[in-house]
Design a protein around this motif. Structure first.
Motif, mmCIF file in Angstrom:
data_model
loop_
_atom_site.group_PDB
_atom_site.id
_atom_site.type_symbol
_atom_site.label_atom_id
_atom_site.label_comp_id
_atom_site.label_asym_id
_atom_site.label_seq_id
_atom_site.Cartn_x
_atom_site.Cartn_y
_atom_site.Cartn_z
ATOM 1 N N THR A 167 32.211 48.662 42.879
ATOM 2 C CA THR A 167 31.629 47.331 42.720
ATOM 3 C C THR A 167 31.897 46.830 41.310
ATOM 4 O O THR A 167 32.035 47.613 40.370
ATOM 5 C CB THR A 167 30.100 47.333 42.947
ATOM 6 N N ALA A 168 31.987 45.523 41.191
ATOM 7 C CA ALA A 168 32.164 44.898 39.877
ATOM 8 C C ALA A 168 30.997 43.954 39.671
ATOM 9 O O ALA A 168 30.741 43.087 40.506
ATOM 10 C CB ALA A 168 33.486 44.140 39.836
ATOM 11 N N SER A 169 30.283 44.155 38.574
ATOM 12 C CA SER A 169 29.078 43.371 38.282
ATOM 13 C C SER A 169 29.273 42.582 36.996
ATOM 14 O O SER A 169 29.547 43.164 35.944
ATOM 15 C CB SER A 169 27.859 44.289 38.107
ATOM 16 N N GLU A 186 29.505 40.846 42.654
ATOM 17 C CA GLU A 186 30.476 39.753 42.548
ATOM 18 C C GLU A 186 31.824 40.171 43.137
ATOM 19 O O GLU A 186 32.556 39.350 43.668
ATOM 20 C CB GLU A 186 30.624 39.349 41.072
ATOM 21 N N GLY A 187 32.151 41.449 43.017
ATOM 22 C CA GLY A 187 33.343 41.982 43.673
ATOM 23 C C GLY A 187 33.048 43.372 44.174
ATOM 24 O O GLY A 187 32.326 44.121 43.503
ATOM 25 N N SER A 188 33.566 43.756 45.339
ATOM 26 C CA SER A 188 33.325 45.120 45.811
ATOM 27 C C SER A 188 34.399 45.530 46.792
ATOM 28 O O SER A 188 35.035 44.685 47.424
ATOM 29 C CB SER A 188 31.942 45.240 46.469
ATOM 30 N N CYS A 222 35.849 39.983 41.636
ATOM 31 C CA CYS A 222 34.841 39.478 40.700
ATOM 32 C C CYS A 222 35.416 38.311 39.895
ATOM 33 O O CYS A 222 34.761 37.293 39.695
ATOM 34 C CB CYS A 222 34.395 40.618 39.784
ATOM 35 N N LEU A 223 36.671 38.459 39.475
ATOM 36 C CA LEU A 223 37.299 37.383 38.709
ATOM 37 C C LEU A 223 37.514 36.149 39.583
ATOM 38 O O LEU A 223 37.363 35.012 39.127
ATOM 39 C CB LEU A 223 38.619 37.880 38.098
ATOM 40 N N LYS A 224 37.851 36.377 40.859
ATOM 41 C CA LYS A 224 37.986 35.244 41.799
ATOM 42 C C LYS A 224 36.648 34.513 41.925
ATOM 43 O O LYS A 224 36.594 33.279 41.976
ATOM 44 C CB LYS A 224 38.388 35.777 43.190
ATOM 45 N N ALA A 237 38.054 45.395 43.251
ATOM 46 C CA ALA A 237 36.705 44.884 42.970
ATOM 47 C C ALA A 237 36.730 43.956 41.759
ATOM 48 O O ALA A 237 36.099 42.892 41.759
ATOM 49 C CB ALA A 237 35.746 46.044 42.748
ATOM 50 N N LEU A 238 37.491 44.358 40.744
ATOM 51 C CA LEU A 238 37.599 43.544 39.541
ATOM 52 C C LEU A 238 38.266 42.204 39.873
ATOM 53 O O LEU A 238 37.806 41.139 39.450
ATOM 54 C CB LEU A 238 38.429 44.301 38.493
#
Lengths: 241, 241, 241, 241, 241, 241
Positions: free
Chosen positions: C42-44, C27-29, C142-144, C138-139
């Motif tokens: 990476t953010a999962s 979701e974010g990296s 992911c939040l976006k 990354a976080l």
């Protein structure tokens, strides 16, 4: 032409036998012997499936494999004492499970798991192929046990036979059913898993030194087809007995 | 005729690329890409061999394989945190090691070990075949590094190319280089490892539901031969660059 | 005055860059680079929280850290193969998690967990500070991704930037952003984690031989404040891009 | 102004005591009490060093930390039964080892290892700082034991005292030597390790919710300096006794 | 006649004491001393039982045993660091649990578990028998704590005392309560666990070199009966205090 | 008077048999059967001793014990897959080793180790006593194998027979050689290990509910003596065969 150490012909398998009901507790069990390779196969019924299958109306067949520490020429370390199963053990038990699942109708089994245990009491090459071939008998007998209790119909769950044999290039000739001496010296080693109707389930061919050719591989497959047909014939006799 | 999800032809591989010297520390390294499958391969030279080879005048090639936790669509548990490598990981790293050793003259390497690490940064099917194909480049570059220091002659140690490809029966047709969508749905899945001169090093064919026929298998092997020939060509370009 | 090995000034950081969306699945990296230190973050997103947080209406941010075996000058043993994470690894991943949680409103995140993975592809000192700084990107992404799906509002969940830098006493002078050569030789080594508005989140100072003085520590903190302000500026540019 | 739960003043430490020679077997031992936090510290001499130090003419100090399962309000799982040490345990034992090594002349110790064990019999906050402070006594007594056998000179090996204290922001005020109730509720928590001559050995400051300011941190350091000076005074009395 | 190393008579036990409420957190706790063998026993109440007992209306008593690394003459490796409990540790903790359960009415306890932890602070032989004897006090005090909260009636749950002693053939004579010197040299070693009313709960006799006779064993049992009667008397005084 | 489930008299053992040379690889092997309890015992000679015995001129006997997963009524988890041996397994294998060492002259064996493996193929109570009794045969045959190669003299190394039997209080009467049904329901359970000349090697008596009396224990010992004498007689016949 160089002889095989056992004096067998290139297409001659070792003496194979199945001793059913070896274990009084298991729903199905069989001591399978390929010459001096002896494997005890048991099938254990459990009324639950792994978490990822739950509530899917489908059953599962899983397998574990082990060797007694002194099944081999030199004593090996006990895996329970080492604290883990080797890569080889895991590879083999995954293969046994896949091979059996290929001939089972998992929805017809219902939401149950059958655990196959293949424990090598004595090893002389070909333990994985003996395991698959004997495990089919144990699985069959477990399903018979279930049929006797009106849980399933064997013919609906068990779609076909499955058996396995190793072949290899030993001393420049293709031979079937390698024993330990041949296995250690073979240039190419291949395991075949096939069904009673001749379908291929698994092929694993490995060059142990120099690469092999397509022609060599074709010859190995020919030997395997004949050998597996013979094994399936022996399975039929065994369950008829 | 049903299309492949990617729109590729049945005998069409994904775009393959090799990014050499990806890592500044390793003696050889390569980021290999098969489409969206990206694997970082490094080759590390160590001036010692495993205990069982000591004082035998022979070298060794070993391999380890790993996946970053979010290389996949769903995050997987980190194996270091789980405390062990899965059976699948061990199976793959054993395959990579065997494949490379098949084209290396171990006595010519001398009593040294080269450790290959294949770490999947992003996965989209075919990680083991990409690993083998990229690892050959990393190994080659490590040997070049050694040659530059007068330790060995590359041409005496590295006897041939080795590359690997997966094939499978997807939607009733044989296709080459399966991506994740195809891999998940394939009825039969086979991995082939071959040398630059067309020798077979490893064949692994698995039925994922119903057994496959000899004809189907022959078709998969035909696709594999062409695919591997193409990969070897790309390896040659890469090391020429 | 003795030069830094890299020729940098005492208050000069290495070139820092952020490569967003490095991984197609997460979701974010972000691939963050501090000179030759390269970390893939990476953010999962997972729609569940650890057991001890369940039904509390609060989310959680956790982190794991790893190094590829040949990220370093000498190959290190793979932790998955060793069967456990080292004390150093655990210390670092706990630090990354704490640092990110300091700028997140956990109730506003809702009962979900975001798992951050920081995997060092290449190491040249400062991997933990690069990890924290890149993990924030990354976080954020992911939040976006979640905001685009109407799950949360980024501005309500992510309260501030967070970034980290190492400082140390090298050759009797305070320097910022130590590379491996400096890190190995530094007498004192300190890591600072600060927010975009200058709040302190974490301070870790360690004497590597002789104790340090309050004055030395104050100088390290001054360098850190400037360095982190610069990093936050680069984060802002990166997410604006 | 809100009181501390114990009624102590902000700069008031708990009652601290050292019970030397608690263990009849260890070369040095001390039961240290910081209020209701009780830690048994032992120092064990071994006539060998870790492999990586062998033949370097240098000694080593290492430390291990543990908590009895019911040292805490709720019983924790025994780490020996869980099969691994937690990240927290490893972090603390690394800190204890580093702190003691900072005041030891390792070449003067000779090629020997002293293993420090800090086992928490009862916990009420501040176990790591009590451990360091008590471990210094155990180490001192072990060195005295060695001096009595003409193995070393204490004054050449042990260069200074080392002691540690925790400080934190509790209810908006900076306080020294947090007990469990304060520790659980503190917004910021910092551990300081300092030598008898006031040198800084280790600083660990962590925001537990909102970031802290430089001013707050400076206040914590002031409290720590006074507290550690007091602890060093008590150490001096203890070894004089 | 050869003297015992301690100068004790053959039927003379070491000085035994119980220090109740050693730990402020545990529901029951006791530091038991058999001479220089010191064991901290705690009893922890948990409002749940192991999975296999759930919904059976029955409680459970379990026990864990540990030794501090330097409880012994030479430092032993910490089991938490070794990653597993030794066979000896597991044998002892199973024995402690069985011994206590023999005097507890598990249905009267209700569906709760009491976990006994026996941690050896200092060892001089007989740690398992001291553990059982001291654990009974900790268990008793935990039950008193529960009675004070109207959870149970002590007299209905705790049916009797239980205590344990070791005996052995040392220098050709039967002796009671072996210390470490005797234990190391004894030809035969036997542990007895008995109730307050003289019932036998556990007997473990082991020949350490040559087999022993029935007469020798009968003599050991006579010594054990007297010793245990004395221990039960001391337990009664302790809980009366 | 209540009958035993098997209809046996109180002092009647199950049918016992020894099948020597069950395994073609081991230096000594024996499949021992106590009724439906079947244990495969192998003895493996290794020309080295554990590190702590090296250069002491003394040999060693060690033992490992395992159960096949479906040796029992319900399938148990495989210990190799669980990653550790249970406390029960470790207790049993320590007992087997101690029992055999009691009748071996370790210096006469020379600096070699014999590893005994006892693997339960099928369990119906009494697996540890069957293991010891069968292991003696395997050990004997291994020593004969060594004697045939002029390595030792059997009569100098093997000082006596050793055999084991379980007894218990079942339905208020003392019975010998408990099967699984009796074992599960017994109030008291005792295992005895004795030599051929009637010496006691190991006694383990356990109350499974209410304590037992000295008189009951004496009755169990009487049954055990007769049973073991019978087992020793059968061992003599077996090795004469």
């Amino acid at each position: 032409m160089k002889m095989r150490p056992s004096g067998r012909k290139t297409d001659q398998m070792r003496r194979v036998s199945f001793e059913r009901n070896f274990s009084k507790h298991a729903e199905g069990s069989c001591l399978v012997r390929f010459g001096d390779t002896h494997v005890l196969c048991t099938a254990s019924l459990e009324e639950k499936v792994p978490a990822w299958l739950r509530n899917g109306g489908k059953g599962w067949i899983t397998a574990e494999y082990g060797m007694l520490p002194r099944a081999t020429g030199e004593r090996m370390r006990r895996e329970a004492s080492a604290g883990k199963q080797s890569g080889r053990t895991q590879e083999i038990q995954r293969l046994i499970g896949r091979s059996l699942r290929a001939v089972v109708d998992l929805p017809a089994l219902g939401e149950r798991q059958i655990s196959i245990d293949c424990d090598v009491l004595q090893a002389d090459g070909g333990t994985r192929t003996a395991s698959i071939t004997g495990a089919w008998i144990a699985l069959h007998d477990c399903l018979k046990w279930m049929e006797a209790r009106n849980m399933i119909k064997v013919e609906r769950v068990l779609k076909d036979h499955v058996a396995a044999i190793s072949c290899g290039i030993f001393a420049n000739q293709a031979v079937v059913d390698l024993d330990y001496l041949e296995d250690s010296a073979a240039e190419t080693d291949a395991n075949f898993v096939m069904t009673g109707s001749g379908g291929l389930v698994e092929i694993q061919g490995t060059a142990e030194g120099k690469p092999f050719t397509e022609e060599e591989f074709a010859e190995l497959m020919r030997l395997a087809k004949d050998g597996i047909a013979e094994l399936v014939g022996l399975q039929k006799q065994a369950i008829a007995g």
